[in-house]
Design an enzyme around this catalytic site. Structure first.
Site, mmCIF file in Angstrom:
data_model
loop_
_atom_site.group_PDB
_atom_site.id
_atom_site.type_symbol
_atom_site.label_atom_id
_atom_site.label_comp_id
_atom_site.label_asym_id
_atom_site.label_seq_id
_atom_site.Cartn_x
_atom_site.Cartn_y
_atom_site.Cartn_z
ATOM 1 N N ARG A 106 0.826 -1.215 0.000
ATOM 2 C CA ARG A 106 0.000 0.000 0.000
ATOM 3 C C ARG A 106 0.855 1.257 0.000
ATOM 4 N NH1 ARG A 106 -2.291 1.678 4.537
ATOM 5 N NH2 ARG A 106 -2.588 -0.436 5.319
ATOM 6 N N TYR A 121 -15.426 18.240 -15.407
ATOM 7 C CA TYR A 121 -15.722 16.811 -15.537
ATOM 8 C C TYR A 121 -16.823 16.438 -14.534
ATOM 9 C CZ TYR A 121 -15.220 11.799 -15.368
ATOM 10 O OH TYR A 121 -15.480 10.460 -15.399
ATOM 11 N N ASP A 160 -6.556 20.108 -14.249
ATOM 12 C CA ASP A 160 -6.838 18.758 -14.733
ATOM 13 C C ASP A 160 -6.411 18.746 -16.196
ATOM 14 O OD1 ASP A 160 -7.966 16.484 -15.885
ATOM 15 O OD2 ASP A 160 -9.683 16.478 -14.517
ATOM 16 N N LYS A 187 -7.534 7.841 -19.827
ATOM 17 C CA LYS A 187 -7.784 8.419 -21.150
ATOM 18 C C LYS A 187 -6.525 8.330 -22.033
ATOM 19 C CE LYS A 187 -11.580 9.182 -18.951
ATOM 20 N NZ LYS A 187 -11.879 10.424 -18.250
HETATM 21 C C1 LIG Z 1 -12.286 10.717 -16.942
HETATM 22 C C2 LIG Z 1 -11.891 12.006 -16.326
HETATM 23 C C3 LIG Z 1 -11.674 12.115 -14.946
HETATM 24 C C4 LIG Z 1 -11.892 10.944 -13.985
HETATM 25 O O1 LIG Z 1 -11.015 9.914 -14.254
HETATM 26 P P1 LIG Z 1 -11.345 8.351 -13.933
HETATM 27 O O2 LIG Z 1 -10.080 7.694 -14.319
HETATM 28 O O3 LIG Z 1 -12.539 7.978 -14.757
HETATM 29 O O4 LIG Z 1 -11.639 8.253 -12.477
HETATM 30 C C5 LIG Z 1 -11.281 13.348 -14.446
HETATM 31 N N1 LIG Z 1 -11.111 14.410 -15.249
HETATM 32 C C6 LIG Z 1 -11.321 14.346 -16.578
HETATM 33 C C7 LIG Z 1 -11.122 15.553 -17.400
HETATM 34 C C8 LIG Z 1 -11.716 13.146 -17.164
HETATM 35 O O5 LIG Z 1 -11.936 13.082 -18.482
#
Ligand SMILES: *Cc1c(COP(=O)(O)O)cnc(C)c1O
Length: 370
Positions: A46, A97, A168, A193
């Site tokens: 962990r 998001y 982000d 992504k």
């Molecule tokens: C998908 C996404 C998230 C969240 O990510 P997960 O891996 O699905 O938890 C946060 N910010 C943006 C811009 C995203 O496209």
């Protein structure tokens, strides 16, 4: 290996591989062990894993900071928000998001945080919502309107107001945008992504140059246990090695499809910062190295948009983004996205041959016309 003078396209292939001694493995293997013999750096699963370290070194080199990998993008988002004191204000985009907006909304209801939703492309409005001891949460390009926020100006203004600046960077990737260099304190990624890129893993990351914040986030991850599985980290690193070639192709395809969509009689509006007429074009040109691969476009009405989603054959009708395969969805179908134009389709452009993509899209558009 010091990747500082290398191009990011080279860094992402070579960083985090360790010593190149005789017989050394070229690829960093996933280590499936929950515990480690005491006396070394890692003691328990962990707290660390060698495959996390390799992935973190690589993402950290790309963004120019120290990286921590989390169980998902949302685990990374939540860990960053958890560093705030009780009741702290968070200025965030109205069209942030959906998951981030959800956490902000829930935390605001309990008084844990005080979210203020703003139009992040409006610098004055956004800065007016920043408070001392709080946080400014930036997404650029935004989702799904693909608007561009002035990260440099926002960072200067938010810092003057005493707020921490988080970006982000999921939509842009570190190849197209490096927020720490534009003045941000923290970068968040959904590795799910583009960085992993194959729609086969859910993972997240945080990057910062602030050692104090890094230590708090590491403590947060170790104590709450929002950690990556070794296999997921391995898949993410394996995917990341080809981000350069994938994202180049995705951005080129996106530009070409955006241009063709703009000329199409069934399309009423295209949103893509690479188009010279787009409101975010000049800012994106100045602040980014590329325009990303998300193209949003609007049709005459909701029915036409639904029909395109049903009629595409090659392009997948599904949510999420950043995979090698092109996908499309009507964002307004999701609860919480009611403010999105009903006919808006968000397309995540993949690596396929662009003529094949256009063939599929244009025939779906032709048969969708009222
Ligand atoms: C998908 C996404 C998230 C969240 O990510 P997960 O891996 O699905 O938890 C946060 N910010 C943006 C811009 C995203 O496209």
């Amino acid at each position: 290996m010091d990747g500082s003078e290398l191009d990011p396209q080279t860094t992402l292939i070579h960083a985090g591989r360790g010593e190149r001694g005789p017989g050394a493995a070229s690829s960093v293997p996933p280590v499936f062990s929950s515990t480690f013999v005491l006396g070394g750096e890692i003691t328990y699963g962990r707290y660390g894993n060698p495959i996390w370290s390799a992935l973190e070194e690589t993402i950290g080199a790309l963004e120019g900071g120290r990286c921590l990998v989390f169980a998902s993008g949302m685990a990374a988002v939540t860990a960053v928000l958890e560093t705030l004191p009780m009741g702290a204000s968070v200025a965030a985009p109205k069209d942030a998001y959906l998951g981030t907006r959800g956490v902000l909304g829930e935390r605001s209801e309990t008084g844990r945080l005080a979210a203020r939703l703003v139009d992040i492309t409006d610098t004055d409005e956004t800065l007016a919502a920043c408070e001392s001891g709080g946080m400014l949460w930036i997404e650029s390009p935004t989702n799904p309107m693909v608007g561009i926020a002035d990260i440099r100006a926002l960072a200067v203004g938010a810092h003057a107001a005493g707020a921490l600046v988080v970006v982000d960077n999921t939509f842009a990737t570190p190849l197209a945008q490096r927020p720490l260099e534009l003045g941000a304190d923290v970068v968040v990624h959904s590795l799910t992504k583009y960085l992993s890129g194959h729609s086969d893993v859910v993972l997240g990351a945080v990057v910062t140059r602030d050692d104090g914040l890094y230590d708090r986030l590491l403590h947060e991850r170790s104590s709450t246990g929002a950690i990556a599985g070794p296999m997921e980290a391995f898949l993410a690193l394996r995917g990341l090695r080809t981000l350069g070639v994938r994202f180049d192709r995705q951005q080129r395809n996106a530009m070409e499809l955006a241009r063709r969509l703009e000329e199409h009689p069934a399309v009423t509006r295209v949103r893509y910062p690479g188009l010279p007429g787009d409101p975010g074009h000049s800012l994106a040109t100045e602040q980014m190295n590329g325009y990303g691969a998300i193209v949003s476009f609007e049709l005459e009405n909701e029915g036409a948009a639904e029909s395109v989603c049903e009629k595409v054959r090659l392009i997948a009708h599904m949510t999420s983004l950043g995979g090698v395969e092109t996908s499309i969805e009507r964002r307004a179908v999701w609860a919480g996205e009611e403010s999105i134009p009903a006919s808006l389709l968000r397309m995540s452009v993949g690596c396929e041959n662009v003529e094949d993509l256009w063939g599929d899209l244009s025939s779906a558009l032709a048969s969708s016309r009222p």
